[in-house]
Enzyme design. Structure first.
Site, PDB file in Angstrom:
ATOM      1  N   SER A 178      41.839  74.336 -73.337  1.00 34.81           N
ATOM      2  CA  SER A 178      42.991  74.987 -73.948  1.00 34.81           C
ATOM      3  C   SER A 178      44.180  74.038 -73.980  1.00 34.81           C
ATOM      4  CB  SER A 178      43.370  76.238 -73.138  1.00 34.81           C
ATOM      5  OG  SER A 178      44.653  76.731 -73.488  1.00 34.81           O
ATOM      6  N   TYR A 191      44.872  80.483 -65.072  1.00 35.31           N
ATOM      7  CA  TYR A 191      44.103  80.211 -66.293  1.00 35.31           C
ATOM      8  C   TYR A 191      44.251  78.745 -66.714  1.00 35.31           C
ATOM      9  CZ  TYR A 191      43.033  80.303 -71.333  1.00 35.31           C
ATOM     10  OH  TYR A 191      42.540  80.046 -72.587  1.00 35.31           O
TER      11      TYR A 191
END
Length: 286
Positions: A178, A191
């Site tokens: 990401s 995350y």
């Protein structure tokens, strides 16, 4: 010597009327484009979290290029059935496997079932992930931390370790990281930490498997419009999601899937240990 002097690059010619006659042109304009080639014909691809979002887009695109598809997912049965329908419209097969990727036994089972069903495995896409926004680090409980890491990075280890029993020279592994791995995220600390781990996992594994001619790369999407977004943020945040990147919008899953196709196909045979960044224009130097 005169700079930028114009030189003939085609025969001198002119026509006497608009809009012109193509058949009289020399040489003829090229209009057919490159030959449409199925880049994954005869291959088998396993996609974790392939029921929706980016995973669904990958599944459908890979199916268009001739790959049979195995999808693991948690409990989103209707989404998974829709993906299966779209995949099988392309004339290939699709296997759905539901279960909990946090469990090593399920990860092993899903890979083994894929090989039992299709007889081989060529592409492993580690894509499944969860995220639970918290405004303060102190709000991240031990349970949340454990679930996020087990789902986002532990499962990649479990799946990859089992898949290596079946992957051969020319096979590929593609991991979903990401943009948060590069720029961080104040409200997604756990995350983002798993996504950073995925970058390191990708680079380390690529070095470990280079001699076996198995390539390992990753994709680092920016804000993409997937079910994870309304499941993570409040209404106002969802309404504004993606508006802060240079392109001023969230991306669509179909805009991300071609990065995976490139990395899975022979178009990228000289790439391993690399990360692609379909992120709406953020410069992350990664």
């Amino acid at each position: 010597m005169e700079e930028n002097k114009k030189r003939p690059i085609r025969p001198e010619q002119e026509q006497s009327q608009q809009p012109g006659i193509e058949s009289e042109m020399k040489p003829q304009p090229k209009f057919e484009g490159n030959e449409i080639e199925q880049k994954l014909t005869g291959k088998v691809t396993y996609i974790s979290g392939g029921d929706s979002g980016i995973g669904r887009a990958i599944a459908v695109l890979f199916a268009k290029h001739g790959s049979d598809i195995a999808i693991s997912y948690f409990s989103e049965h209707n989404d998974a059935k829709k993906t299966k329908e779209e995949v099988e419209k392309q004339g290939v097969k699709c296997l759905l496997i539901d279960g909990d990727l946090k469990e090593e036994s399920f990860c092993k089972h899903s890979i083994q079932l894929t090989v039992k069903t299709f007889g081989r495995l060529d592409v492993l896409i580690n894509n499944a992930a969860v995220q639970y926004p918290q405004k303060d680090l102190k709000n991240i409980s031990a349970d949340q931390l454990t679930e996020t890491f087990q789902t986002n990075i532990f499962a990649m280890f479990y799946l990859t370790i089992e898949a290596l029993n079946y992957l051969n020279e020319g096979s590929t592994i593609i991991n979903t990281t990401s943009v948060t791995a590069y720029r961080g995220s104040a409200h997604l600390i756990d995350y983002a930490s798993t996504k950073g781990a995925i970058v390191a996992f990708t680079r380390s594994l690529s070095a470990a498997l280079a001699d076996k001619k198995i390539r390992v790369n990753a994709v680092a999407p920016g804000p993409i419009w997937t079910p994870l977004i309304p499941a993570s943020f409040d209404k106002k945040e969802v309404s504004e999601f993606g508006s802060n990147v240079p392109l001023k919008r969230a991306g669509e899953p179909e805009e991300v899937a071609p990065s995976y196709l490139f990395l899975a196909s022979n178009d990228s045979t000289y790439m391993t240990g690399q990360i692609l960044h379909p992120n709406g224009g953020e410069i992350v130097n990664g």
